[in-house]
Design an enzyme around this catalytic site. Structure first.
Site, PDB file in Angstrom:
ATOM      1  N   ASP A   1       0.825  -1.208   0.000  1.00 44.55           N
ATOM      2  CA  ASP A   1       0.000   0.000   0.000  1.00 44.55           C
ATOM      3  C   ASP A   1       0.860   1.259   0.000  1.00 44.55           C
ATOM      4  OD1 ASP A   1      -2.107   1.745   0.192  1.00 44.55           O
ATOM      5  OD2 ASP A   1      -2.521   1.345   2.311  1.00 44.55           O
TER       6      ASP A   1
ATOM      7  N   ASP B   1      -1.729   6.517  -6.380  1.00 46.48           N
ATOM      8  CA  ASP B   1      -2.009   5.508  -5.366  1.00 46.48           C
ATOM      9  C   ASP B   1      -2.067   4.121  -5.998  1.00 46.48           C
ATOM     10  OD1 ASP B   1      -2.796   4.552  -2.799  1.00 46.48           O
ATOM     11  OD2 ASP B   1      -4.863   4.471  -3.488  1.00 46.48           O
TER      12      ASP B   1
END
Ligand SMILES: *[C@@H]1O[C@H](CO)[C@@H](O)[C@H](O)[C@H]1NC(C)=O
Length: 469
Positions: free
Chosen positions: A149, A350
């Site tokens: 992440d 992201d």
């Protein structure tokens, strides 16, 4: 022996020719599915799409696309709340915290219960869009499936004895008592003080003076446990004294992975902690769902192959990766919006968001331009959830115009059909972009198959085509 070897080779050659279409399990087996290699250019790991059958903890193959979109929305809401400096949904109801700090007003479940309509179904989670790799922990080292992440910093994994809750995971749960190098971290340590910035939630302190972290991800997903220190390892590369969370209360179901690797820009992130050994940069190629694997590399990279954009700094959140979008063109023609529109919202890149979010005016212009370019190529299909530009057919089967996303400094993502459209079911494909009023996000559908480097030391992000399939 000398006679046998050519014979074996000939046989295997025949076999290969006789079975030109290998099924997916053979494709997975032919990959070194969990490649971990440390050499002078850094650490090289295999990265799996969350729904790839080659993943060591694949999401259910029947996961409807609507679940992906719903969880994507929850992730966006969470990132937006980070940027708005609201505390993200804090897992204040975790019984691990009871007696250790004052409970917030609002009663049991108060701030954790969100109005999100996301059903907490096993296998469906906030990590729906996150790619997966492996990490070794402890002495002797054992291996764990972890989601990767770029939108969070603290690395954590489920930890025995799971004193409140662990979800089902692939392989055994980490047992700190079985590691000769494990240590719990005291409340007075500077790393404990760093948790607020890393997780945006306050730390707590146990009766035995061990630092308690709370990591939360919107969507009612969270992990609460003890801040800990142990040797982390990837194949032959091992790094002692790594700080991470030993999760005793893990809610929200991260597929069947054991935990999460944080790659954002905070002192507690894996990236920062390994930087003294490897350098302060990482690169990845996010594979498509049908590909066996892509890669994640930490450390040096081949600088010549990339086009770069500066990492934009933002006072909103120092740990996320901001970029500056400068223009989008469809089939070579720039969208009919003033350049200032592209900068009208802060923009992050992201790895865990599936659908790119754009400022509304930019999105509308993009949708119109793509629809116009495809008008003769495909009949329109009804809106699908947040996706309002849909067509009958598939991304691979339609004539899709090239879409170029340009960034400050000249970096460009020249998107292929699979980066522009996303197949939502067998007969429908939609523009994989949506409007947002909050934070613009460059999502992972658009990044797939590109090599993307995050060079934090030089404060730049680079793109190169053809990183993986
Ligand atoms: C290090 O290993 C990676 C992955 O196998 C490889 O691509 C790269 O060329 C190697 N670098 C050096 C300097 O050997």
């Amino acid at each position: 022996m000398e006679v046998l070897l050519p014979l074996l080779l000939a046989c295997s050659l025949l076999f290969t020719i006789a079975t030109p279409i290998r099924d997916i399990t053979d494709v997975c087996a032919s990959q070194i599915s969990d490649f971990q290699h440390l050499n002078s250019s850094g650490l090289h790991l295999t990265l799996h799409h969350p729904q790839s059958p080659c993943s060591p903890a694949p999401l259910p193959s029947d996961l409807p696309f609507s679940a992906v979109v719903t969880h994507d929305d929850a992730r966006i809401a969470h990132l937006a709340s980070r940027l708005a400096n609201n505390h993200p949904t804090s897992p204040s109801s975790s019984s691990l915290l009871h007696g250790h700090r004052k409970k917030k007003a609002g009663g049991v479940g108060g701030s954790q219960a969100s109005s999100s309509s996301v059903p907490l179904t096993p296998g469906a989670s906030v990590a729906v869009g996150n790619y997966v790799t492996r990490l070794g922990l402890g002495t002797p080292a054992t291996s764990y499936v972890m989601v990767v992440d770029t939108g969070s910093s603290l690395t954590w994994l489920q930890c025995s004895p799971c004193s409140v809750s662990c979800h089902r995971q692939a392989g055994p749960v980490f047992d700190p008592r079985a590691s000769g190098t494990y240590a719990a971290v005291q409340c007075s340590s500077s790393e404990c003080g760093e948790l607020q910035a890393a997780t945006l939630n306050p730390s707590a302190c146990s009766v035995s003076n061990v630092c308690i972290y709370q990591a939360s991800y919107g969507d009612s997903s969270y992990s609460v446990g003890y801040l800990s220190k142990d040797t982390v390892s990837f194949g032959s590369g091992s790094f002692p004294g790594f700080y991470y969370g030993c999760g005793q209360d893990n809610e929200g179901l991260f597929g069947r992975s054991a935990g999460l690797i944080g790659l954002a820009k905070n002192k507690l992130s894996l990236l920062y902690q390994l930087a003294p050994s490897l350098g302060y940069a990482f690169s990845y190629c996010l594979p498509t769902s049908s590909a066996a694997a892509g890669y994640l590399s930490i450390g040096s990279y081949n600088p010549g192959q990339y086009s770069y954009t500066p990492m934009a700094s933002s006072s909103l959140d120092a740990s996320l990766y901001f970029v500056t979008l400068s223009g989008i063109s469809v089939a070579g023609a720039p969208l009919a919006v003033p350049p200032s529109e592209y900068r009208s919202l802060p923009t992050i890149i992201d790895s865990g968001t599936v659908i790119t979010r754009l400022p509304p005016n930019v999105y509308t212009a993009l949708s119109r331009a793509v629809a116009a370019a495809m008008a003769s190529a495909a009949p329109r299909a009804p809106t699908y959830s947040i996706l309002d530009t849909c067509f009958r057919g598939s991304a691979a089967g339609l004539r899709v115009p090239r879409v170029d996303m340009a960034f400050a400094g000249g970096a460009t993502l020249a998107l292929s059909p699979g980066n522009v459209l996303i197949d939502v079911d067998d007969s429908t494909t939609c523009l994989a972009f949506a409007p947002t009023g909050g934070t613009a996000i460059i999502g992972n559908t658009q990044q797939q198959t590109f090599s993307v480097v995050y060079d934090v030391a030089q404060s730049r992000i680079g793109f190169a085509a053809g990183g993986c399939s």
